[in-house]
Write an enzyme that holds these catalytic residues in place. Structure first.
Site, PDB file in Angstrom:
ATOM      1  CG  ASP A 110      -7.061  10.550  -6.304  1.00  0.00           C
ATOM      2  OD1 ASP A 110      -6.387  11.238  -5.510  1.00  0.00           O
ATOM      3  OD2 ASP A 110      -7.810  11.056  -7.163  1.00  0.00           O
ATOM      4  CB  VAL A 135     -11.361   2.977 -12.226  1.00  0.00           C
ATOM      5  CG1 VAL A 135     -11.756   2.342 -10.905  1.00  0.00           C
ATOM      6  CG2 VAL A 135     -10.686   4.298 -12.003  1.00  0.00           C
ATOM      7  CE1 TYR A 136      -9.871   7.381 -14.769  1.00  0.00           C
ATOM      8  CE2 TYR A 136      -7.678   8.247 -15.183  1.00  0.00           C
ATOM      9  CZ  TYR A 136      -8.964   8.434 -14.748  1.00  0.00           C
ATOM     10  OH  TYR A 136      -9.360   9.681 -14.304  1.00  0.00           O
ATOM     11  CB  SER A 141      -3.531   4.257 -16.634  1.00  0.00           C
ATOM     12  OG  SER A 141      -3.682   5.625 -16.888  1.00  0.00           O
ATOM     13  CG  ASP A 149      -1.715   1.158   1.496  1.00  0.00           C
ATOM     14  OD1 ASP A 149      -1.491   2.213   0.861  1.00  0.00           O
ATOM     15  OD2 ASP A 149      -2.610   1.073   2.348  1.00  0.00           O
TER      16      ASP A 149
HETATM   17  P1  ADP Z   1      -6.376   4.703 -12.340  1.00  0.00           P
HETATM   18  O1  ADP Z   1      -7.634   5.536 -12.308  1.00  0.00           O
HETATM   19  O2  ADP Z   1      -5.166   5.498 -12.812  1.00  0.00           O
HETATM   20  O3  ADP Z   1      -6.569   3.409 -13.067  1.00  0.00           O
HETATM   21  P2  ADP Z   1      -6.612   3.351  -9.725  1.00  0.00           P
HETATM   22  O4  ADP Z   1      -6.388   3.937  -8.384  1.00  0.00           O
HETATM   23  O5  ADP Z   1      -8.000   2.884 -10.058  1.00  0.00           O
HETATM   24  O6  ADP Z   1      -6.046   4.424 -10.786  1.00  0.00           O
HETATM   25  O7  ADP Z   1      -5.636   2.103  -9.919  1.00  0.00           O
HETATM   26  C1  ADP Z   1      -4.264   2.206 -10.169  1.00  0.00           C
HETATM   27  C2  ADP Z   1      -3.542   1.079  -9.445  1.00  0.00           C
HETATM   28  O8  ADP Z   1      -3.382   1.442  -8.069  1.00  0.00           O
HETATM   29  C3  ADP Z   1      -4.289  -0.263  -9.424  1.00  0.00           C
HETATM   30  O9  ADP Z   1      -3.349  -1.304  -9.661  1.00  0.00           O
HETATM   31  C4  ADP Z   1      -4.830  -0.326  -8.007  1.00  0.00           C
HETATM   32  O10 ADP Z   1      -4.997  -1.674  -7.570  1.00  0.00           O
HETATM   33  C5  ADP Z   1      -3.708   0.340  -7.259  1.00  0.00           C
HETATM   34  N1  ADP Z   1      -3.978   0.798  -5.889  1.00  0.00           N
HETATM   35  C6  ADP Z   1      -5.159   1.032  -5.273  1.00  0.00           C
HETATM   36  N2  ADP Z   1      -4.947   1.426  -4.006  1.00  0.00           N
HETATM   37  C7  ADP Z   1      -3.597   1.444  -3.810  1.00  0.00           C
HETATM   38  C8  ADP Z   1      -2.734   1.726  -2.710  1.00  0.00           C
HETATM   39  N3  ADP Z   1      -3.210   2.113  -1.522  1.00  0.00           N
HETATM   40  N4  ADP Z   1      -1.386   1.623  -2.900  1.00  0.00           N
HETATM   41  C9  ADP Z   1      -0.870   1.246  -4.080  1.00  0.00           C
HETATM   42  N5  ADP Z   1      -1.632   0.958  -5.156  1.00  0.00           N
HETATM   43  C10 ADP Z   1      -2.974   1.053  -5.015  1.00  0.00           C
END
Ligand code: ADP
Length: 172
Positions: free
Chosen positions: A35, A121-122, A118, A10
């Site tokens: 985010d 959700v992207y 990306s 994380d």
């Molecule tokens: P995007 O909108 O750019 O796709 P996301 O947050 O939906 O961004 O996902 C980008 C990556 O970050 C995914 O692999 C997701 O599993 C990961 N992710 C989500 N939470 C965390 C976290 N706390 N630390 C690191 N990576 C994370």
């Protein structure tokens, strides 16, 4: 220069880095995924600073303070939404990593942790995203070897970590 480190975890935890990168959306006003986690861990002051920035274009990157996070800076970059690859997604993803590295260098951040921009959700295909991420960051580090001590990717699930490990082997 050193080797890029690939970790499962994380990104809001303490990795001893100067800057972490956020996969933000163009409003910079917070969202889900990484985010949401970054804003929750940083506290409301982060959103207050983001409100002053006027958003960010896709492929761009902007720096803020990190507030309650265990680092000095958050570098917010806006990845492309995957539309099948015909809308300059690869070039935009390259811009994200290149601009984030530039912002880190400007801030004097010598250690940086990235998430997988990306590929949540992207919906950017993770194999392709990993290859672009690692090549762009490694090229920047090679070109500015004196500016950085450590670069990490903190990947949230085993499948993403495996994709980055494979892309790293293919690169080296
Ligand atoms: P995007 O909108 O750019 O796709 P996301 O947050 O939906 O961004 O996902 C980008 C990556 O970050 C995914 O692999 C997701 O599993 C990961 N992710 C989500 N939470 C965390 C976290 N706390 N630390 C690191 N990576 C994370």
């Amino acid at each position: 220069m050193g080797n890029i480190e690939l970790l499962l975890g994380d990104i809001t935890r303490d990795y001893g880095v100067d800057a972490i990168v956020n996969a933000a959306n163009s409003s910079l006003l917070g969202g889900g995924g990484v985010d949401g986690a970054i804003h929750r861990a940083a506290g409301p002051e982060l959103l207050a600073e983001c409100r002053t920035l006027g958003g960010c274009a896709t492929g761009g990157a902007k720096t803020t303070r990190a507030y309650r996070l265990p680092c000095k800076y958050v570098i917010h970059t806006v990845g492309p939404v995957w539309h099948g690859g015909g809308q300059h997604e690869a070039a935009l993803l390259r811009d994200c990593y290149g601009n984030a590295m530039m912002r880190a260098q400007e801030a004097g951040a010598r250690s940086v942790a990235f998430p997988s921009v990306s590929t949540g959700v992207y919906h950017y295909p993770v194999d392709q995203a990993a290859a672009i991420a690692l090549k762009t960051v490694q090229d920047f580090w090679d070109a500015h070897a004196d500016s950085f001590d450590r670069i990490l990717f903190v990947l949230f699930d085993e499948r993403t970590l495996a994709a980055y490990k494979k892309a790293y082997e293919d690169l080296n």
